[in-house]
Write an enzyme that holds these catalytic residues in place. Sequence first.
Site, PDB file in Angstrom:
ATOM      1  N   ASP A 257       7.419   6.655   8.161  1.00  9.70           N
ATOM      2  CA  ASP A 257       6.613   5.907   7.203  1.00  9.70           C
ATOM      3  C   ASP A 257       5.277   6.609   6.978  1.00  9.70           C
ATOM      4  OD1 ASP A 257       6.143   3.515   5.595  1.00  9.70           O
ATOM      5  OD2 ASP A 257       4.615   2.999   7.080  1.00  9.70           O
ATOM      6  N   GLU A 262      -0.374  13.023   4.197  1.00 11.39           N
ATOM      7  CA  GLU A 262      -0.081  12.008   3.185  1.00 11.39           C
ATOM      8  C   GLU A 262      -1.269  11.744   2.253  1.00 11.39           C
ATOM      9  OE1 GLU A 262       1.042   8.704   5.709  1.00 11.39           O
ATOM     10  OE2 GLU A 262      -1.032   8.079   6.009  1.00 11.39           O
ATOM     11  N   HIS A 294       4.041   5.045   3.737  1.00 12.39           N
ATOM     12  CA  HIS A 294       3.073   4.196   4.458  1.00 12.39           C
ATOM     13  C   HIS A 294       3.099   2.761   3.915  1.00 12.39           C
ATOM     14  CE1 HIS A 294      -0.580   4.846   7.226  1.00 12.39           C
ATOM     15  NE2 HIS A 294      -0.185   3.580   7.304  1.00 12.39           N
TER      16      HIS A 294
HETATM   17  P1  NAD Z   1      -2.257  -1.298  19.888  1.00 15.09           P
HETATM   18  O1  NAD Z   1      -3.636  -0.815  20.125  1.00 15.09           O
HETATM   19  O2  NAD Z   1      -1.953  -2.743  20.050  1.00 15.09           O
HETATM   20  O3  NAD Z   1      -1.225  -0.485  20.800  1.00 15.09           O
HETATM   21  C1  NAD Z   1      -1.234   0.893  20.937  1.00 15.09           C
HETATM   22  C2  NAD Z   1      -0.611   1.220  22.269  1.00 15.09           C
HETATM   23  O4  NAD Z   1      -0.477   2.635  22.365  1.00 15.09           O
HETATM   24  C3  NAD Z   1      -1.456   0.759  23.476  1.00 15.09           C
HETATM   25  O5  NAD Z   1      -0.636   0.066  24.395  1.00 15.09           O
HETATM   26  C4  NAD Z   1      -1.980   2.066  24.057  1.00 15.09           C
HETATM   27  O6  NAD Z   1      -2.173   2.013  25.469  1.00 15.09           O
HETATM   28  C5  NAD Z   1      -0.878   3.018  23.674  1.00 15.09           C
HETATM   29  N1  NAD Z   1      -1.272   4.422  23.663  1.00 15.09           N
HETATM   30  C6  NAD Z   1      -2.450   4.968  23.334  1.00 15.09           C
HETATM   31  N2  NAD Z   1      -2.396   6.304  23.422  1.00 15.09           N
HETATM   32  C7  NAD Z   1      -1.140   6.605  23.841  1.00 15.09           C
HETATM   33  C8  NAD Z   1      -0.475   7.803  24.127  1.00 15.09           C
HETATM   34  N3  NAD Z   1      -1.078   8.994  24.006  1.00 15.09           N
HETATM   35  N4  NAD Z   1       0.813   7.749  24.525  1.00 15.09           N
HETATM   36  C9  NAD Z   1       1.435   6.550  24.652  1.00 15.09           C
HETATM   37  N5  NAD Z   1       0.852   5.378  24.397  1.00 15.09           N
HETATM   38  C10 NAD Z   1      -0.425   5.398  23.995  1.00 15.09           C
HETATM   39  O7  NAD Z   1      -1.907  -0.802  18.408  1.00 15.09           O
HETATM   40  P2  NAD Z   1      -0.788  -1.389  17.441  1.00 15.09           P
HETATM   41  O8  NAD Z   1      -1.356  -2.522  16.637  1.00 15.09           O
HETATM   42  O9  NAD Z   1       0.458  -1.618  18.215  1.00 15.09           O
HETATM   43  O10 NAD Z   1      -0.605  -0.160  16.436  1.00 15.09           O
HETATM   44  C11 NAD Z   1      -0.076   1.073  16.876  1.00 15.09           C
HETATM   45  C12 NAD Z   1      -0.296   2.130  15.789  1.00 15.09           C
HETATM   46  O11 NAD Z   1       0.487   1.819  14.655  1.00 15.09           O
HETATM   47  C13 NAD Z   1      -1.736   2.171  15.222  1.00 15.09           C
HETATM   48  O12 NAD Z   1      -2.579   2.963  16.034  1.00 15.09           O
HETATM   49  C14 NAD Z   1      -1.547   2.769  13.858  1.00 15.09           C
HETATM   50  O13 NAD Z   1      -1.710   4.165  13.934  1.00 15.09           O
HETATM   51  C15 NAD Z   1      -0.095   2.441  13.514  1.00 15.09           C
HETATM   52  N6  NAD Z   1       0.028   1.517  12.370  1.00 15.09           N
HETATM   53  C16 NAD Z   1       0.824   1.894  11.324  1.00 15.09           C
HETATM   54  C17 NAD Z   1       0.967   1.046  10.240  1.00 15.09           C
HETATM   55  C18 NAD Z   1       1.850   1.401   9.054  1.00 15.09           C
HETATM   56  O14 NAD Z   1       1.778   0.749   8.021  1.00 15.09           O
HETATM   57  N7  NAD Z   1       2.714   2.395   9.175  1.00 15.09           N
HETATM   58  C19 NAD Z   1       0.290  -0.169  10.209  1.00 15.09           C
HETATM   59  C20 NAD Z   1      -0.494  -0.522  11.314  1.00 15.09           C
HETATM   60  C21 NAD Z   1      -0.622   0.325  12.392  1.00 15.09           C
END
Ligand code: NAD
Length: 329
Positions: A257, A262, A294
């Site tokens: 996504d 992008e 995205h």
């Molecule tokens: P979150 O902060 O709740 O969870 C992120 C998790 O990743 C945490 O548990 C953290 O400890 C872990 N983490 C951090 N660095 C790491 C690493 N190097 N290796 C493994 N784990 C690691 O965040 P979330 O709300 O679950 O969102 C996750 C990601 O999704 C966001 O950072 C964002 O980049 C992405 N996202 C994408 C979209 C989309 O539309 N595609 C939308 C929202 C978020």
Amino acid sequence: MKTVFFGTRAEEKECIEKWAEKYGYEVCTRTDFLTEENAAETYGYDAVGIVVNCRVTEKIAKTLSEAGVRYLLTRAAGTDHLDMEAIQRYNIKAANVPIYSPNAIAEHTILLTLSALRHLKEQIMRNEKYNFSIAGLQGRELRNMTVGIVGTGRIGCTTIQGLSGFGCKMLAYDKWERKDMKQFVTYVTLDELLLSSDVLIFHCPLTEDNYHMINEASLKKCKQGVVIVNCARGGLLDHEAVLKALKSGRVGALAMDVYEKEQLFLRKDKSREGLQDELIKELLMREDVIYTSHTAFYTDEAISNIIETSFQNLYEYVTTGECANEVSG
Ligand code: NAD
């Protein structure tokens, strides 16, 4: 309180105006993105609302500050589009929307996973040519697979809960292990996860430590034919290396996504002009690559929650000088 919202989509406008009226704030909605060229047009506004593809550079932060902007409200969870060091240096407070609907992204991730496993893109491409043969379309069932999830935060946990109904074995890698997830997943090291997973799902933020964590070397550790699903950030994958691995069969399919570059085309209609990026062009043409631009977050529920939280963020700043969703440096 005067706020200008950049990158406003038609369906957001009504919702923004509804919440502005509720809070008694004056708003202006613009469809264009915040750029170095138009940043000075924020003169006279207290707050600026942006989306993920408005990259706030040092130059933009300086211009906003000179224009009198005090608050930056990003309608995104990720913050890698913000130069926080510069934003803070110019005394602008920035807040994001860390939670709006983990279900939206988790459901999209499961959609992409199943689509990749059942060769959905290839099936649709064949149907368009009235080719209804099924040779090469045999899929795989999740219940017999091992799924590795990198990042068990809000979205990762929602995906895990959703996938638990499919009966697959689940491994997870995170710096912080969640006790409540251990009924569904076994936490392992990243190397163990790469070695054992048939499907790799990314739900971690992009940081300096994990840029291109999937690269030529790490791909060598993966199972032959691994399916990679990335709804987190494009920079987690070295797409050149993944393309090579798709060609060799090391990677069976890529469903994404997000794409590292992008920003060059996101939310733009490039159908006439075409794309300059040869790598994404090659990926898009492949039957084993599914790309959604995205849009994992893009549901009715999420849009409404995002706008409501942006106004709450502004209200907190205005009334208390602080905000629970402040982005730190
Ligand atoms: P979150 O902060 O709740 O969870 C992120 C998790 O990743 C945490 O548990 C953290 O400890 C872990 N983490 C951090 N660095 C790491 C690493 N190097 N290796 C493994 N784990 C690691 O965040 P979330 O709300 O679950 O969102 C996750 C990601 O999704 C966001 O950072 C964002 O980049 C992405 N996202 C994408 C979209 C989309 O539309 N595609 C939308 C929202 C978020």
